[in-house]
Design a protein around this motif. Structure first.
Motif, PDB file in Angstrom:
ATOM      1  N   ARG A   1       0.789  -1.261  -0.010  1.00 36.18           N
ATOM      2  CA  ARG A   1       0.092   0.042   0.146  1.00 36.18           C
ATOM      3  C   ARG A   1       1.020   1.145   0.055  1.00 36.18           C
ATOM      4  NH1 ARG A   1      -5.066   1.029  -1.599  1.00 36.18           N
ATOM      5  NH2 ARG A   1      -6.665  -0.761  -1.089  1.00 36.18           N
ATOM      6  N   ASP A   2       0.490   2.134  -0.738  1.00 37.77           N
ATOM      7  CA  ASP A   2       1.160   3.573  -1.086  1.00 37.77           C
ATOM      8  C   ASP A   2      -0.021   4.521  -1.220  1.00 37.77           C
ATOM      9  OD1 ASP A   2       3.734   5.136  -1.393  1.00 37.77           O
ATOM     10  OD2 ASP A   2       3.134   5.378  -3.094  1.00 37.77           O
ATOM     11  N   GLY A   3      -0.352   5.038  -0.057  1.00 35.94           N
ATOM     12  CA  GLY A   3      -1.337   6.289  -0.217  1.00 35.94           C
ATOM     13  C   GLY A   3      -2.641   5.768  -0.753  1.00 35.94           C
ATOM     14  N   ASP A   4      -3.079   5.914  -1.913  1.00 34.69           N
ATOM     15  CA  ASP A   4      -4.251   5.773  -2.365  1.00 34.69           C
ATOM     16  C   ASP A   4      -4.051   4.567  -3.484  1.00 34.69           C
ATOM     17  OD1 ASP A   4      -3.054   7.325  -4.501  1.00 34.69           O
ATOM     18  OD2 ASP A   4      -4.679   8.521  -4.894  1.00 34.69           O
ATOM     19  N   GLY A   5      -2.846   4.068  -3.438  1.00 35.95           N
ATOM     20  CA  GLY A   5      -2.389   3.188  -4.416  1.00 35.95           C
ATOM     21  C   GLY A   5      -1.608   2.098  -3.812  1.00 35.95           C
ATOM     22  N   TRP A   6      -0.771   1.414  -4.728  1.00 38.32           N
ATOM     23  CA  TRP A   6       0.080   0.358  -4.767  1.00 38.32           C
ATOM     24  C   TRP A   6       1.581   0.765  -5.165  1.00 38.32           C
ATOM     25  CZ3 TRP A   6      -1.663  -3.968  -1.871  1.00 38.32           C
ATOM     26  CH2 TRP A   6      -3.285  -3.875  -1.507  1.00 38.32           C
ATOM     27  N   LEU A   7       2.692   0.206  -4.474  1.00 39.60           N
ATOM     28  CA  LEU A   7       3.913   0.239  -4.987  1.00 39.60           C
ATOM     29  C   LEU A   7       4.597  -1.191  -5.502  1.00 39.60           C
ATOM     30  CD1 LEU A   7       5.902   2.705  -5.810  1.00 39.60           C
ATOM     31  CD2 LEU A   7       6.794   2.184  -3.439  1.00 39.60           C
ATOM     32  N   ILE A   8       4.703  -1.355  -6.766  1.00 45.55           N
ATOM     33  CA  ILE A   8       5.069  -2.921  -6.887  1.00 45.55           C
ATOM     34  C   ILE A   8       6.830  -2.829  -7.520  1.00 45.55           C
ATOM     35  CG2 ILE A   8       4.686  -4.908  -8.648  1.00 45.55           C
ATOM     36  CD1 ILE A   8       2.028  -3.817  -8.954  1.00 45.55           C
ATOM     37  N   ASN A   9       7.275  -3.870  -6.694  1.00 50.41           N
ATOM     38  CA  ASN A   9       8.934  -4.089  -7.040  1.00 50.41           C
ATOM     39  C   ASN A   9       9.195  -5.481  -7.181  1.00 50.41           C
ATOM     40  OD1 ASN A   9      10.576  -1.648  -6.480  1.00 50.41           O
ATOM     41  ND2 ASN A   9       8.947  -1.389  -5.006  1.00 50.41           N
ATOM     42  N   GLY A  10       9.925  -5.807  -8.144  1.00 47.65           N
ATOM     43  CA  GLY A  10      10.393  -7.205  -8.257  1.00 47.65           C
ATOM     44  C   GLY A  10      11.081  -7.526  -9.690  1.00 47.65           C
ATOM     45  N   ARG A  11      11.229  -8.894 -10.052  1.00 52.47           N
ATOM     46  CA  ARG A  11      11.917  -8.956 -11.254  1.00 52.47           C
ATOM     47  C   ARG A  11      11.234 -10.193 -11.775  1.00 52.47           C
ATOM     48  NH1 ARG A  11      17.104 -10.767 -11.803  1.00 52.47           N
ATOM     49  NH2 ARG A  11      17.554  -9.830 -13.822  1.00 52.47           N
ATOM     50  N   LYS A  12      10.764 -10.158 -13.138  1.00 51.16           N
ATOM     51  CA  LYS A  12      10.289 -11.199 -13.756  1.00 51.16           C
ATOM     52  C   LYS A  12      10.993 -11.702 -15.041  1.00 51.16           C
ATOM     53  CE  LYS A  12       6.287 -10.748 -11.449  1.00 51.16           C
ATOM     54  NZ  LYS A  12       5.849 -11.809 -10.666  1.00 51.16           N
ATOM     55  N   ALA A  13      10.821 -13.263 -15.405  1.00 45.60           N
ATOM     56  CA  ALA A  13      11.573 -13.771 -16.313  1.00 45.60           C
ATOM     57  C   ALA A  13      10.542 -14.341 -17.231  1.00 45.60           C
ATOM     58  CB  ALA A  13      12.476 -14.801 -15.654  1.00 45.60           C
ATOM     59  N   PHE A  14      11.064 -14.761 -18.363  1.00 45.77           N
ATOM     60  CA  PHE A  14      10.275 -15.315 -19.417  1.00 45.77           C
ATOM     61  C   PHE A  14       8.846 -14.521 -19.528  1.00 45.77           C
ATOM     62  CE2 PHE A  14      13.005 -18.383 -17.426  1.00 45.77           C
ATOM     63  CZ  PHE A  14      13.923 -19.027 -18.433  1.00 45.77           C
ATOM     64  N   ILE A  15       8.823 -13.606 -19.702  1.00 47.66           N
ATOM     65  CA  ILE A  15       7.489 -12.941 -19.935  1.00 47.66           C
ATOM     66  C   ILE A  15       7.569 -12.659 -21.265  1.00 47.66           C
ATOM     67  CG2 ILE A  15       6.390 -10.756 -19.341  1.00 47.66           C
ATOM     68  CD1 ILE A  15       7.253 -12.778 -16.939  1.00 47.66           C
ATOM     69  N   THR A  16       6.718 -13.435 -21.912  1.00 49.69           N
ATOM     70  CA  THR A  16       6.413 -13.594 -23.400  1.00 49.69           C
ATOM     71  C   THR A  16       5.827 -12.236 -23.809  1.00 49.69           C
ATOM     72  OG1 THR A  16       6.039 -15.951 -23.227  1.00 49.69           O
ATOM     73  CG2 THR A  16       5.275 -14.802 -25.178  1.00 49.69           C
ATOM     74  N   GLY A  17       6.256 -11.571 -24.871  1.00 52.53           N
ATOM     75  CA  GLY A  17       5.688 -10.373 -25.373  1.00 52.53           C
ATOM     76  C   GLY A  17       5.617  -9.029 -24.660  1.00 52.53           C
ATOM     77  N   ALA A  18       6.398  -9.052 -23.704  1.00 52.46           N
ATOM     78  CA  ALA A  18       6.824  -7.765 -22.904  1.00 52.46           C
ATOM     79  C   ALA A  18       7.478  -6.802 -23.744  1.00 52.46           C
ATOM     80  CB  ALA A  18       7.708  -8.089 -21.743  1.00 52.46           C
ATOM     81  N   VAL A  19       8.210  -7.037 -24.709  1.00 50.58           N
ATOM     82  CA  VAL A  19       8.539  -5.929 -25.548  1.00 50.58           C
ATOM     83  C   VAL A  19       7.283  -5.812 -26.598  1.00 50.58           C
ATOM     84  CG1 VAL A  19      10.329  -5.523 -27.500  1.00 50.58           C
ATOM     85  CG2 VAL A  19      11.000  -6.785 -25.321  1.00 50.58           C
ATOM     86  N   GLY A  20       7.108  -4.621 -26.681  1.00 45.83           N
ATOM     87  CA  GLY A  20       6.098  -4.195 -27.769  1.00 45.83           C
ATOM     88  C   GLY A  20       4.328  -4.440 -27.001  1.00 45.83           C
ATOM     89  N   ALA A  21       4.371  -4.906 -26.020  1.00 47.80           N
ATOM     90  CA  ALA A  21       2.961  -4.936 -25.330  1.00 47.80           C
ATOM     91  C   ALA A  21       2.499  -3.731 -24.888  1.00 47.80           C
ATOM     92  CB  ALA A  21       3.052  -6.045 -24.239  1.00 47.80           C
TER      93      ALA A  21
END
Length: 403
Positions: free
Chosen positions: A159-179
């Protein structure tokens, strides 16, 4: 080379599925297949320019996103099985007509879970083929992140104020480039790695950085498979998909149909490989007779015919289970294991029948072999599915007092 189309593949479809399937097949065979040698098909999938060109042609032909009807209704799984097989007759086919992973699975999930406002903001442009999407779940193995075991999820959303703060690393993310649309899975309950939430994000976003695109054995999916850093991504409450802490439940909504859709598409590719290998075997001679007349070759093609039918029947059985309203977790695991193994054997035999030609990129058979080999790993490796099935066997046996 002209080959005969597959006859009556799959369960007898409804009239609408039959009509859609015929249009998709004609489009893929006549329009898409000639693009397979286009230089814009690279090691990380077709270029964005090629994707747009193919989808424009599909839109003009009336076969874009054929499994979703006007008004947003989705074909049944059994009908979808019929249509997606034809889209898979070319490795470019699913991308061209917008039935490819991960978009097809993401469309299904958003159609089931997203709010009306989220559908308008995120889903509509994916259904229209104007945008691609990515599903950010898997994490780097060398960092102990989530893969086949989602409880290892390390990406966090706080939780961060009126929203959310996301942190991490992902791998094998299909189609991330150009999505343009992303679905990010992150842990949202402190100290509880089994609780997660899905978030919808607009892409590109400066807080989501592609570190590199992996060089993988498969090469059919636009954007390839990327390693991604999520660094202080700020999202609003209205970007939560469904309810907070329900991410893993929603993943099950997506999982079984997405597994099955892979089977549908790659069955089409295996059918095409069998066509090509057969055409080669009835034309090429060795030792005084056609290859097909040599028992070692003819029997491989016969075994392929049997395996194609088995794969088809497994897909249709699982589709029927899903259409009954069941999550189909067990059935989709069984089907994914069986069909991925069957299709790999089929592709392997097609390569063998074609000899040296089969290992060159002069024929699409070589690529189909690589693609279906990768399929035995993504959406859950064969061994993980078998382990899950074995646990169910034990659970059911002990529950009945047979232990």
């Amino acid at each position: 080379m002209t080959t005969q189309p597959p006859s009556n593949i799959g369960h007898l479809p409804t009239e609408r599925a039959h009509a859609i399937g015929k249009r998709v097949e004609a489009f893929v065979r006549d329009v898409v297949i000639p693009y397979e040698r286009d230089p814009r098909c690279g090691p990380h999938g077709p270029s964005e320019d090629l994707v747009k060109e193919l989808r424009a042609k599909a839109r003009e032909a009336g076969v874009l996103t054929p499994h979703i009807l006007d008004g947003g209704d989705h074909l049944t799984q059994l009908e979808t099985a019929h249509v997606l097989r034809f889209s898979g007759l070319s490795t470019l086919g699913p991308t061209a007509v917008n039935t490819a992973a991960p978009d097809e699975g993401n469309m299904f999930l958003l159609g089931k879970v997203a709010s009306p406002a989220q559908k308008e903001r995120f889903l509509a442009k994916v259904v229209s083929g104007e945008a691609r999407s990515a599903f950010f779940m898997t994490e780097p193995a060398d960092e102990g992140g989530a893969g086949s075991d989602p409880s290892m999820l390390q990406t966090t959303a706080v939780r961060d104020g009126d929203g959310w703060l996301i942190n991490g690393r992902k791998a094998f993310i299909t189609g991330a480039v150009g999505a343009s649309v992303g679905i990010v899975m992150a842990r949202t309950s402190t100290g509880d790695k089994t609780t997660a939430t899905m978030f919808l994000v607009d892409l590109p976003d400066p807080a989501i950085r592609v570190e590199r695109v992996l060089d993988t054995i498969d090469s059919s999916m636009p954007g390839g498979h990327a390693v991604v850093l999520i660094d202080n991504l700020k999202v609003a409450d209205d970007q939560v998909l469904g309810q907070v802490d329900e991410g893993f439940r929603y993943a099950q909504v997506r999982l079984s149909p997405a597994r099955l859709s892979h089977c549908m598409r790659w069955l089409g590719a295996a059918v095409r490989s069998q066509e090509i290998a057969t055409a080669y075997a009835v034309r090429r001679k060795a030792f005084g007779k056609l290859l097909v007349d040599h028992e070692g070759v003819g029997f491989m093609l016969a075994e392929n015919m049997i395996d194609l039918k088995q794969a088809e029947l497994m897909i249709d059985w699982c589709a029927t289970v899903l259409d009954s309203g069941s999550l189909g977790t067990t059935e989709s695991s069984m089907t994914k294991v069986a069909v991925s193994d069957l299709l790999f054997r089929i592709a392997d035999r097609c390569v063998q029948v074609m000899g040296g030609t089969g290992v060159t990129r002069d024929s699409i058979v070589e690529q189909v072999f690589r693609e279906v080999r990768a399929f035995r790993i993504y959406d859950g490796p064969t061994e993980v599915h078998k382990w899950s099935l074995a646990k169910k066997i034990k659970r059911d046996a002990l529950g009945k007092g047979n232990g």
